[in-house]
Structures are given as C-alpha cells and as structure tokens.
Design an enzyme around this catalytic site. Structure first.
Site, PDB file in Angstrom:
ATOM      1  N   GLU A  72      81.148  80.177 139.809  1.00  0.00           N
ATOM      2  CA  GLU A  72      79.863  79.590 140.147  1.00  0.00           C
ATOM      3  C   GLU A  72      79.954  78.176 140.724  1.00  0.00           C
ATOM      4  OE1 GLU A  72      76.931  81.167 140.012  1.00  0.00           O
ATOM      5  OE2 GLU A  72      78.015  82.978 139.412  1.00  0.00           O
ATOM      6  N   SER A 465      50.012 108.800  83.685  1.00  0.00           N
ATOM      7  CA  SER A 465      50.353 108.196  82.390  1.00  0.00           C
ATOM      8  C   SER A 465      51.029 106.841  82.510  1.00  0.00           C
ATOM      9  CB  SER A 465      51.255 109.150  81.594  1.00  0.00           C
ATOM     10  OG  SER A 465      50.548 110.315  81.254  1.00  0.00           O
TER      11      SER A 465
END
Length: 842
Positions: A72, A465
């Site tokens: 680059e 229960s």
C-alpha cells in the site's frame, strides 16, 4: 505555480476549521461488537453488525506490517502524508492516458476512511490531502498505521486485520501463515472482488502481487516467496470463535445490554459482558435437559419420518411391501444431499435419508454425503406414537419403522448412529447461587435454533406441588409445627357460585387420617395443603407468598392456590426456594457480573444483595462471606466491600427458624422413609438419594392432568428448578407402557414430577454438587430438638421406631406426653407409589 500555491493555501485556510481534532483521532471509540462471556472467560456470543478486533501495533505480526507497507505505501515512513513520487506518477498517468497506479498513501486512506466518502472528485481529493497533512502533524507514524490496520474494510463485514483473520481463517492474527497474511494484505484494494471466499482465483492472483512486492522490498526470501505462492487458498467463512454455546444465556445478556445502553451503543461500543454462569455448569445443565427431553420423547414412541423421497400407492401396495420392491428407484447420494440441504441440525441430531431397509438394519446417507448403517439397537425403541397416552407394540423388524426414501433424524453416539427425532415436549432448567441470586446456569429449551422462547424467564406455568412448601411455611409462621397433626381426609365443599362440589383429592387418592406436617409435605398430601391454607386464611396467604418474590397478581384468590394453580416461571420458583436455602433472605436473580469497555475498563460491577446476618453487624469474617459465591466472586473485591461497609444486604423475609424447619421437611421429601412399619412410605423425591448427599432438600410438583411437571431442590449454596411440559397447553405429559425391546431399566406409567422433571435435576446436581463440599444446614438459635411419638406428635420416652427427634421453635414444643402405646397404629403415610403427586380439581 505561485498562483496555484496561493489558491491551495486559501483552500487550506478555509477548510482548517473543519479539520479533525487530535481528540477525535487519539480518543477514538471503535465500533466494535458486543461480546458475551461466561464467568470463567469463555466466549458465549457476539452481537453487532461490524466485526472488529482492535489491536495495537505490537500485537500485529511484523510480516503483516511488512506486507501492508510493501503493497500500500512502501515510503510510508519517509513522506509527510502525501507521497510526491506517487502523486507525480499518478498525475503523469492521467496526462498520457495510462494507469500508473494510485497516489493514495496510508495516511490519505486513513483520512478518507474516517472523515470522507469514496466519491471520485477533485474536491474530495484535495480535502483528503489537507486532512492527511493535519493527521501527520497530530499523530506519529505508528499511530497512523495502527488506525489504518484497525479501520480498513476487508469484506464480509470485517473491519481491521484482527477481525479479518477470524472471519477468513478462524485464527488470531498472530497465528496466520505468510500465505494467509498476503491474502489479507491484498484485500484493501477491492475487498468485495478480491476476497478468498467469493473469488478465490482473483485472491490468489492478488496474493502473488503482494508476495512479489514483499520480495522486492527484501521482506521475504525467494524460498518463502515460492512456498507461499504454492500454498492453497484455504479461507472459508468463520463466525466468532464461540467457546461455550449457551444461546439462551446470550440472549438474556443481550437484551439486558440493550435495555441499559440502547441498541446502537450496545452493538458498537465494544462492550465485554461477563456473566455469572460458569462454563462447566452451563454445559452440565444443557446436557441434563437435552438428555431428559430425549428420554421422555423416546419412551413415548416414534412419530414417523419428516418427509419421504419416494411416494407409494397405498391402495395397491403397503409400505412394508414397498420396501421389498425391486422396481423402486434407488436413492442416489446426490439426491439425498440435495433433499437434506433444507433440513437443519439440532445439537447432536442431524438429518439423514434412508437408502435401504433390511430385516433389522437400515442404510442411511447423511447431509455431508457420508453413509452409515443403523443396527437393531439403534432402531428397536421406535414403536409407533399413537398419542401422548398410548404407544404401539414394540417393533420386530426395521421395515415396520422405516421405508426407502424416509427423511429422518439420527443422533451421533459413541458406536455410530441412532434413530431419533426432534422432540415435541419442552423443558427448562435454572440454577442460582442461593446467597446472592447469581444465575449459575440456565437453559430455556431443547434448542434455541428450534425456538427462541426462553422458558426459564418467559413461560408462566402452573407450579403444582412446588407451591406447597410456601403454604407450609405460612402455617409454621402461624402457630403450626412440623409435629402438628392434621386430618388427611377427603374434602367435599359446595360452591354456590358455580353450583358444583369442590373435591380436591390426593394423588393417588389414598388418605392416611391424622398425620404430622413433616410427613404430609414429604408425601405431598393435597388435602393437607388445602386445610393449612384454610387455617391461615387466603387473605394472609397471598401477602405471605409475595414475600418470596411471587407477584400477587399471579396468585389466584381461591383455595386451588394450595394445589399449585398459580402460574410462575422457573426462575421465580427457584428464587422462592432460595429463601429456604439461605436462611430466610430474598435474593434477586442477576446474570451480568461486570461490563468492560473496549479498553478493558470496568464500567459496571454487580453489587448483588447478599443473604447474611453477619454482614448486618459488620463483624463477619471475609472468608465466611466469600462462601456466598464460591464459583465466581473476586476475593479482593469482596474483602474491599466488607472493609468499606458497602455490602448490599438482602432483606430478611422469613425467620431463620422457619427456613430451617422447612428445609428439614423438604429433606424428608428425599430422605424420609419407613419400610419397617405398615403401610410403609417414602418421600416423593426419593430418586435424589442417588446423589448420596444428605445436605439436600427438594420438592416434586405435578399439575392437573400432568400438563406440567417440576422438581425444585437445593443445597446450602445452590438451588435448581427443573420443569418439563408442552408449549401447547392442551397437551399433557401422558403415560407410557412397557416396551419389550428396552429391557427392565425403563420408565413406564404416568408422567409426573419425580419421573419427568427430577431426572434432569439429578443429572445436573451430580455435576454441580461435586464442586461444593458437604455442608449441613446450620441450626439457628431459638430452636430445640425433642423426642416425639410419631403417631400423635406428643412427647414420648420411648426410643424405638415409634419415636423420633423433631425440631421446634422455643415455646412451640409439645408439653404433653403420649398417654398410651400407639406403636401398632403408627400412621406414617400412604403407599409405595410416588404417593402424593398433585391433581387440581376446580
């Protein structure tokens, strides 16, 4: 030239006020995804559109830096933001009509990526140049390069090289090979057309360019160049590197983060969210729940193939005969793979196509094209499902089960594959630290992929229960004792409003006459719960139950409340039981232990309310309080909180004596039994004895017609609730008959809490309790233990099996001795079935 310079200077002066400040570049907040972790640092999930893993320059391998510079901007450390040589070459190319390469430096790309668009105009280019000058004056070269390598878009929603390494190779950037580095370094030019997943051919060509430039710059040798060029393009798309699959936990944390910060900030703020769950407990919970669901599903029968690739004329030929027809077109591997592509996998279940059926075996083709054989042990369970209460006869041959072309689900086992199916039934399991409410494990269903509905927090189901311990606790708070005698006899009550008689029944409908409260709870006597509710009063019961964190609006204002007609979530039920375990304190469940920002700074630290009396006085030893969370609490933070008197104290909602007495009774639901005196009995939760731990307590629960089954139980430090049922409320859990192919170790008969929900609880607690030492529940002050007569609850001098020691609060112990020998008439309970599972009769 002079005029041109003046013009440029004027443009620069006009733009200077809009140029970025040093703060906006140095104090950059990266738009990084939110990550969810377990308490022991395992990645659970990641949320956010952009994938980014910010790295410092020191964390990036030198070969990657060299590749970027060579490709680059090879004069990056020499120019002042704009490369005159590159710029001149690009301008010359424009004049003569040839492409001489771009003029953008790394600094210019940073300027464009952070502050500009990608439009191709001269004005944008001039602004880019000026901003580059400004950036170079504010930041060092290394800082600029770091910004570039973390900001650049590299395709597939990855930004920066840290994220790209994960997306394309599933690796940390430091673990990449030279060939892989070259591929990534070539992406900035055109990530959409050069990435190795979408265009591997073009990626390979671009890689060669990057490697050649690295060689020309002297970064690599000729041998490295040759080896890297010859390496295959190995990239494929990877997700986040999930270390612990816990999607229900991830979604709970995800939603809380959105509630705290809003969706945009939560997704882009780079938060690291550390939950309270530990990886091994979460894994154990998932395995326990999945195995329990599959066990239930198998015993209720095989519901048939998902689809068929071969249709048969049922009027002329039966399926059994069709399997033997030579003229049926064989299933090719290509056809099977194509057909399976639309069928998902769940956990260890995966789709397959039946390609041949023999007497007691079948051949299958899997989604990946591999072949396998199902032997008779993998098929013999699959008697036909008729309905939830009825199954067909045990099969004798494979062609009674499968046909050519059937699309089925199979489970991977240690010895091969087993015929399976995606369950219809649902379940949930949640486990909390009893001292601070930290969620240690939570599973909201069989598969998050199948259903995102989290039954831990969202499913309000009748609790059966499981409500009885809270009714009994209210009775103890209103003058009853564990030795109080209540009449276990049928109830018949005319209801003028409905015009019918209400007859709550025991299940099974066996009645014991006068019975002590401890036994009544251990055997889950329904009519006793109703009589206790009547004695305390409905107007007193509902406010009392609200003390355990239950919403009063979820508690029906009628006597069916005593039988469990209230609808609560598993998380609410577990929170209520935690109050018994911790000695009477109401803790608040929480999931997020701490939140860190993208730089590792802690921006939130949980400060849960702690269940302890000692911390109220400030005299507790740190080591005692540290037991509040033996699996995740940071010692230094806890000691500091104690020293600074910042301990958040949980409210006491019931007395320590009440909590201890209830734990004693619930321990009898597991360990209580008498096999020597008729009519014999044992607690409904007796299966938990397999854990070989005396320091546990728990309660089964089953609703009317067994639509919901529960088991909630705890040790001193951990409470866990297990629930199972159908999302469709019209279906019940049903019953199963004996399957001749499965041998003696199988579950048959009616489904209820102990059979259907408790196995998941046992299998999870087997793992969880291994981390916790045996810790008996501490007897609080103001309690005494005296020997009583089992039949009457009165004092006795006998020391045989007709008597036992019982706990009483001071002032509540019996004062009268038994006047006659009742040892031959001891009424200790019902029968040897799971005596007292609930039925609700409205």
């Amino acid at each position: 030239m002079f005029i041109g310079l003046l013009v440029l200077a004027g443009i620069y002066l006009s733009m200077r006020s809009n140029l970025p400040s040093v703060e906006s570049l140095r104090d950059l907040q990266w738009q990084t995804p939110m990550q969810i972790f377990s308490a022991d640092g395992k990645l659970i999930s990641q949320f956010g559109e952009k994938k980014r893993i910010p790295l410092t320059l020191e964390e990036m391998p030198q070969q990657l830096i060299n590749a970027i510079l060579a490709t680059e901007d090879d004069r990056f450390y020499l120019h002042f933001g704009v490369d005159p040589i590159g710029m001149g070459r690009a301008i010359l190319g424009q004049i003569i009509g040839q492409n001489k390469g771009g003029a953008s430096t790394i600094t210019m790309q940073v300027a464009r990526n952070f502050f500009l668009t990608r439009e191709q105009t001269y004005v944008r280019k001039i602004r880019e140049i000026f901003i580059s000058f400004h950036i170079e004056s504010l930041l060092t070269k290394d800082e600029i390069l770091t910004l570039y390598m973390n900001k650049i878009s590299l395709g597939h929603r990855s930004f920066g090289f840290g994220a790209a390494a994960q997306v394309y190779y599933g690796k940390d950037v430091k673990d990449l090979t030279l060939a892989q580095i070259a591929v990534l370094a070539g992406l900035p030019k055109a990530p959409s057309t050069l990435n190795p997943i979408s265009r591997p051919d073009r990626a390979k060509q671009r890689r060669a360019v990057v490697l050649q430039r690295m060689f020309s710059a002297g970064y690599i040798t000729a041998q490295q160049l040759s080896d890297a060029n010859n390496a295959p393009i190995s990239a494929k798309k990877h997700g986040a590197e999930i270390e612990l699959s816990a999607p229900y936990i991830a979604e709970m944390a995800h939603q809380e983060m959105i509630d705290r910060f809003g969706k945009e900030t939560a997704y882009t703020g780079g938060f690291k969210v550390f939950t309270t769950v530990t990886s091994h407990l979460q894994h154990a919970a998932q395995q326990a729940l999945i195995n329990n669901i599959l066990a239930y599903d198998i015993r209720h029968g095989y519901r048939g193939a998902l689809a068929s690739l071969r249709s048969v004329n049922e009027e002329s030929i039966t399926t059994k005969e069709a399997n033997n027809q030579a003229d049926l077109i064989p299933i090719t591997t290509e056809e099977a793979i194509a057909a399976l592509s639309s069928w998902p996998s769940y956990h260890h279940l995966e789709p397959a196509v039946v390609t041949a059926v023999f007497e007691q075996t079948a051949d299958i083709t899997l989604k990946n094209g591999s072949n396998a054989t199902l032997d008779w042990s993998a098929l013999s369970w699959a008697r036909a499902y008729i309905n939830d209460d009825k199954q067909g006869p045990a099969p004798t041959s494979a062609n009674e089960i499968l046909a050519l072309g059937d699309v089925i689900m199979v489970a991977k086992t240690t010895s091969g594959y087993r015929l399976s199916q995606v369950p219809d039934v649902s379940a949930a399991l949640v486990s909390l630290n009893t001292d601070n409410g930290a969620i240690k494990a939570a599973v909201g269903g069989f598969s998050f992929q199948q259903s995102q509905f989290n039954r831990v927090t969202q499913a309000k189901r009748q609790v059966g229960s499981n409500i009885k311990p809270f009714i009994y606790s209210a009775a103890l708070a209103n003058g009853y004792t564990l030795a109080s005698i209540v009449n276990d006899a049928p109830i018949n009550q005319w209801d003028r409003s409905t015009g019918v008689v209400w007859r709550p029944k025991n299940s099974p409908p066996v009645y014991s006459g006068e019975i002590r409260l401890r036994l009544a709870l251990a055997q889950s006597k329904n009519v006793i719960a109703v009589r206790l509710l009547r004695a305390v009063g409905l107007d007193n019961i509902i406010p009392y139950l609200a003390l355990f964190g239950f919403n009063p609006h979820d508690l029906p204002r009628n006597e069916s409340l005593a039988l469990g007609s209230a609808s609560l979530t598993p998380l609410e039920v577990a929170t209520g039981f935690a109050t018994f375990a911790n000695g009477g304190f109401l803790v608040t469940p929480y999931l997020i232990e701490r939140i860190e920002d993208s730089f590792g700074n802690i921006i939130f630290q949980a400060n849960p309310a702690i269940a302890c009396d000692e911390c109220n006085t400030g005299e507790a030893e740190p080591t005692a309080l540290l037991q509040a969370d033996t699996m995740s609490k940071d010692v230094d933070n806890f000691e500091a909180a104690l020293t600074n008197n910042t301990i958040n104290k949980a409210p006491r909602v019931i007395s320590a004596q009440n909590a201890f007495l209830m734990t004693e009774a619930l321990n009898s639901a597991i360990w209580g039994a008498d096999w020597n005196i008729k009519p014999y009995w044992q607690g409904t939760g007796f299966r938990a004895r397999s854990l070989n731990r005396r320091d546990i307590a728990g309660k089964t629960g089953t609703t009317n017609q067994a639509k919901d089954a529960w088991f909630s139980g705890y040790s001193r430090r951990l409470v866990t609730t297990s629930w199972i049922g159908f999302d469709d409320p019209s279906r019940n859990l049903g019953q199963t008959s004996y399957n001749a192919n499965l041998g003696k170790q199988q579950t048959t008969g009616k489904e209820f809490g102990a059979k259907s929900a408790q196995p998941a609880w046992i299998n999870f607690m087997k793992v969880a309790l291994a981390d916790l030492p045996i810790e008996p529940f501490t007897q609080p002050d103001a309690l005494l233990s005296v020997r009583i007569d089992k039949a009457s609850g009165k004092l006795t001098t006998k020391t045989d099996r007709s008597s036992r020691f019982e706990y009483f609060e001071l002032g509540t112990a019996p004062t009268e001795y038994v006047s006659q020998d009742l040892s031959s008439e001891i009424l200790d309970g019902g029968n040897t079935e799971e005596n007292s599972e609930l039925e609700i009769f409205d």
